[in-house]
Design an enzyme around this catalytic site. Structure first.
Site, PDB file in Angstrom:
ATOM      1  N   SER A  14       7.801   3.896  12.654  1.00 14.50           N
ATOM      2  CA  SER A  14       8.611   5.226  12.513  1.00 14.50           C
ATOM      3  C   SER A  14       9.503   5.145  14.110  1.00 14.50           C
ATOM      4  CB  SER A  14       7.943   6.344  12.281  1.00 14.50           C
ATOM      5  OG  SER A  14       8.749   7.573  12.755  1.00 14.50           O
ATOM      6  N   GLY A  32       7.869   7.470  -2.766  1.00 14.59           N
ATOM      7  CA  GLY A  32       8.641   7.074  -1.542  1.00 14.59           C
ATOM      8  C   GLY A  32       8.929   5.799  -1.259  1.00 14.59           C
ATOM      9  N   ILE A  33       8.852   5.291  -0.057  1.00 17.74           N
ATOM     10  CA  ILE A  33       9.154   3.915   0.331  1.00 17.74           C
ATOM     11  C   ILE A  33       8.401   2.967  -0.237  1.00 17.74           C
ATOM     12  CG2 ILE A  33       9.195   2.531   2.334  1.00 17.74           C
ATOM     13  CD1 ILE A  33       9.667   4.818   4.152  1.00 17.74           C
ATOM     14  N   GLY A  34       7.202   3.234  -0.535  1.00 14.28           N
ATOM     15  CA  GLY A  34       6.512   2.179  -1.226  1.00 14.28           C
ATOM     16  C   GLY A  34       6.587   1.963  -2.732  1.00 14.28           C
ATOM     17  N   THR A  43       0.817  -1.025   0.089  1.00 17.19           N
ATOM     18  CA  THR A  43      -0.025   0.025  -0.106  1.00 17.19           C
ATOM     19  C   THR A  43       0.809   1.346  -0.128  1.00 17.19           C
ATOM     20  OG1 THR A  43      -0.201   0.120   2.365  1.00 17.19           O
ATOM     21  CG2 THR A  43      -1.798  -1.264   1.218  1.00 17.19           C
ATOM     22  N   GLY A  44       0.606   2.235  -0.371  1.00 17.87           N
ATOM     23  CA  GLY A  44       1.323   3.516  -0.475  1.00 17.87           C
ATOM     24  C   GLY A  44       2.345   3.369  -1.583  1.00 17.87           C
ATOM     25  N   ALA A  45       1.989   2.741  -2.686  1.00 13.56           N
ATOM     26  CA  ALA A  45       3.034   2.425  -3.381  1.00 13.56           C
ATOM     27  C   ALA A  45       3.127   3.553  -4.822  1.00 13.56           C
ATOM     28  CB  ALA A  45       2.836   0.950  -4.252  1.00 13.56           C
ATOM     29  N   SER A  46       2.581   4.592  -4.590  1.00 13.54           N
ATOM     30  CA  SER A  46       2.964   5.514  -5.830  1.00 13.54           C
ATOM     31  C   SER A  46       3.948   6.311  -5.623  1.00 13.54           C
ATOM     32  CB  SER A  46       1.515   6.472  -5.720  1.00 13.54           C
ATOM     33  OG  SER A  46       1.137   7.037  -4.840  1.00 13.54           O
ATOM     34  N   TYR A  94       0.926  12.767  13.874  1.00 13.90           N
ATOM     35  CA  TYR A  94       1.782  11.742  12.928  1.00 13.90           C
ATOM     36  C   TYR A  94       2.435  10.942  14.161  1.00 13.90           C
ATOM     37  CZ  TYR A  94       5.041   9.523  10.028  1.00 13.90           C
ATOM     38  OH  TYR A  94       5.799   8.419   9.217  1.00 13.90           O
TER      39      TYR A  94
END
Length: 673
Positions: free
Chosen positions: A147, A22-24, A17-20, A160
């Protein structure tokens, strides 16, 4: 709990998830490069499709799924899509996240809830959905990206940090519950420090500064990707990425008050910047923004591409590797503190007290570095001695084993070559013999079959032509008879329907014409009576008016005469005469108005009676015409229905006769063939 059997990365299907960005994004690309199939999940459909196309163009396997992890139904759809595309998945990485910078008093509660929906509930949704699928397999992995801020909250990133604290707690709860239930699932929490991703550009800014940045030192997102992929194929509890962030967390645990004072002074200088970055990426809290970038567009020192702490945690030497990593970690922390002090603007902004506290922390850290470094060095030298001794002892045995293997491989090669040559020659001879015999049998069978086929075809062709001609002749006759009967019945039906329709229309026209004439006569009579009454009333009104004016003139003349006499006689006599004159005038005016109203009412009464009578006559005529038309229409439809039934009956009879003829023809053909 059974030990999870984790597949090699090249055999896995990984949901990220969040693959668009940064880290993903870095994890998806690295996993595809190492042979894994990836299911990439994010809100940005355009970026996902571009990423999937990029991976496929390089020979990889990728399936894009647009989803918001804050919605449980959409996360369940991701699992269904992965099962549909690849038959399931082996690892699930909960990486999606959003960020907010600002003081807690300034951040709206709606924004904080939205952040928790993604950063915390997104992890819960993903873990629940992944566990449903993985608990029935031999082994699987759930990797949650947390984190170092789950160990120590960062000033100005309160929501956050709180969400990451919650992620740490729920990950530990999931891990223990899965182990108690005996699920073969490895649950890993990744704790990155500052990472150079578009995180700062995507964050919502409530600080009022032009831009945001990470405290140094920052690491490349591919370092975190290595940790995630290591957890996918190796059972691991926690992995820290970045020595500086780990040192900050440890300071918060062991020196909490000191850490508070430092954060109060350095929070804004280390997180605010005058550089805005790409405006197309700003604020993706509620809607996706520009993606498809692993690192940020901000200037500054290049991100570090190696974390000695991470390497030590993934090192198979175990405790020795951890101590080596701890020494490297403390050294990195000292370098990070030096880097933090190096920019000119920061020391200028620090107060004297904060500067003295920072020097004290540096001295304490230096003492810890010396102690741990000495111990780590001693253990590392001992491990190197063991490795060198093992290498020296194994070297002769390796040479002997290599020579024996070469001799055995040579003998096996010669034997295999001889057996292969014999088998090839013998197989060739058997193949040639079988091929020749088969060709002979095929030629004989084909010749005999062709002779029988020609004879049968010739006999069957003659019988088929005769039967076909006879059948077609009978079928044409039956078809023509049926068609003629159908056309006769149809013509007769249409003729009867036309006659009935014409008769009905004729009756209706007569009735309508008769009703129209009656209505027009009544209307003309009414209007004539109305005009006569109106004229009579107008004449009566004019007579009354003239009579009134005449009386008024006479009364006025008489009044004036009396007035003249009365004026001579005095004021009182004048008023009496004036009153008498006005009284006579009003009486004459009222008489004329009453006569006019009587004439008008009489005229309207005559007009209403004439109108009502005309409408009554018209309604009777229309009703009679309508009834006559409906009777004629019903009679016509009745005749048409009878004709249609007769046509259908004859057509059905003709069809049955035709079917009987076809059956007889088929029976005849079967008996002949």
């Amino acid at each position: 709990m059974p030990t999870p059997k984790l597949k090699p990365l090249s055999e896995q299907v990984i949901v990220i998830t969040g693959a668009s960005s940064g880290i993903g994004l870095a994890t998806a690309r690295m996993a595809a490069e190492r042979g894994a199939a990836v299911v990439v999940v994010a809100r940005n459909e355009e970026a996902l499709n571009a990423l999937a196309e990029e991976i496929r163009s390089k020979g990889g396997r990728a399936e894009p799924v647009v989803a918001d992890v804050a919605d449980m139904a959409q996360v369940e759809a991701v699992s269904a899509r992965a099962i549909e595309a690849f038959g399931g998945f082996d690892s699930w990485c909960n990486n999606a996240g959003v960020a907010i910078y600002g003081e807690l008093e300034d951040v709206p509660l709606e924004d904080q809830r939205r952040l928790f929906d993604t950063n915390y509930w997104g992890v819960v949704h993903g873990t629940l959905v992944a566990a449903r699928h993985l608990k029935g397999k031999a082994g699987g992995t759930i990797v949650n990206v947390g984190s170092v801020l789950s160990e120590r909250a960062m000033t100005l990133q309160g929501p956050y940090s709180a969400a990451k604290f919650a992620v740490k707690g729920v990950t530990e709860a999931f891990r223990t519950e899965f182990e108690a239930e005996g699920y073969p699932i490895s649950v890993t929490l990744i704790k990155p420090g500052p990472i150079d991703t578009p995180y700062m550009e995507h964050a919502r800014n409530h600080l009022g500064s032009p831009g945001l940045r990470n405290p140094p030192p920052a690491y490349h997102p591919r370092v975190v990707a290595r940790a995630i992929l290591h957890a996918c194929e190796t059972r691991t509890r926690d992995l820290y990425v970045g020595g500086g962030g780990f040192m900050m967390a440890m300071m918060g645990v062991h020196f909490p008050r000191l850490t508070d004072l430092i954060f109060e002074k350095i929070a804004r200088p280390t997180q605010e910047t005058e550089e805005t970055g790409r405006m197309e990426r700003r604020d993706n809290l509620y809607e996706p923004r520009e993606d498809l970038a692993e690192t940020s567009s901000l200037s500054g020192p290049p991100p570090r591409k190696t974390s000695f702490l991470l390497e030590a945690q993934m090192n198979p030497l175990g405790p020795a590797g951890l101590l080596i990593g701890a020494a490297a970690l403390l050294g990195g922390a000292a370098i990070g503190m030096y880097t933090l002090r190096r920019p000119a603007p920061v020391p200028q902004r620090l107060a004297d007290r904060a500067w003295r506290l920072g020097q004290s922390v540096a001295r304490d850290a230096g003492h810890g570095i010396g102690t741990l470094g000495h111990e780590a060095s001693r253990i590392a030298h001992r491990a190197l001695d063991y490795a060198e001794r093992a290498e020296r002892e194994a070297r002769p045995q390796l040479r002997h084993a290599r020579k024996r293997a070469e001799r055995f491989a040579d003998k096996a090669s010669r034997y295999a070559s001889s057996v292969y040559d014999d088998a090839r020659e013998r197989g060739g001879e058997l193949y040639d013999e079988a091929r020749d015999r088969g060709r002979g049998y095929y030629r004989q069978a084909r010749g005999r079959g062709e002779d029988l086929y020609d004879t049968a075809r010739k006999r069957g062709r003659d019988n088929y032509v005769d039967a076909r001609d006879t059948g077609w002749s009978l079928f044409k006759r039956a078809r023509d008879d049926g068609h003629d009967a159908y056309e006769d019945a149809r013509d007769r039906g249409w003729s009867l329907f036309g006659r009935a329709r014409d008769r009905g229309e004729e009756v209706y026209d007569r009735a309508r014409k008769r009703g129209r004439d009656s209505y027009e006569d009544a209307r003309d009579t009414g209007w004539s009576l109305f005009r006569r009454a109106r004229d009579d009333g107008h004449d009566a009104y004019e007579d009354a008016r003239d009579r009134g004016w005449s009386l008024f003139g006479r009364a006025r003349d008489r009044g004036e005469e009396v007035y003249d006499r009365a004026r001579k006689r005095g004021r009182d006599s004048y008023e009496d005469a004036r009153d008498t004159g006005w009284s006579l005038f009003r009486r004459a005016r009222d008489d004329g108005h009453d006569a006019y109203e009587d004439a008008r009412d009489r005229g309207w009464s005559l007009f209403g009676r004439a109108r009502d009578r005309g409408e009554e006559v018209y309604d009777r005529a229309r009703k009679r015409g309508r009834e006559t038309y409906e009777d004629a229409r019903d009679e016509g439809w009745h005749l048409f229905g009878r004709a249609r039934k007769e046509v259908d009956r004859r057509a059905h009879q003709a069809a049955q006769e035709g079917d009987g003829l076809l059956d007889r023809i088929n029976a005849f053909l079967k008996s002949r063939l």
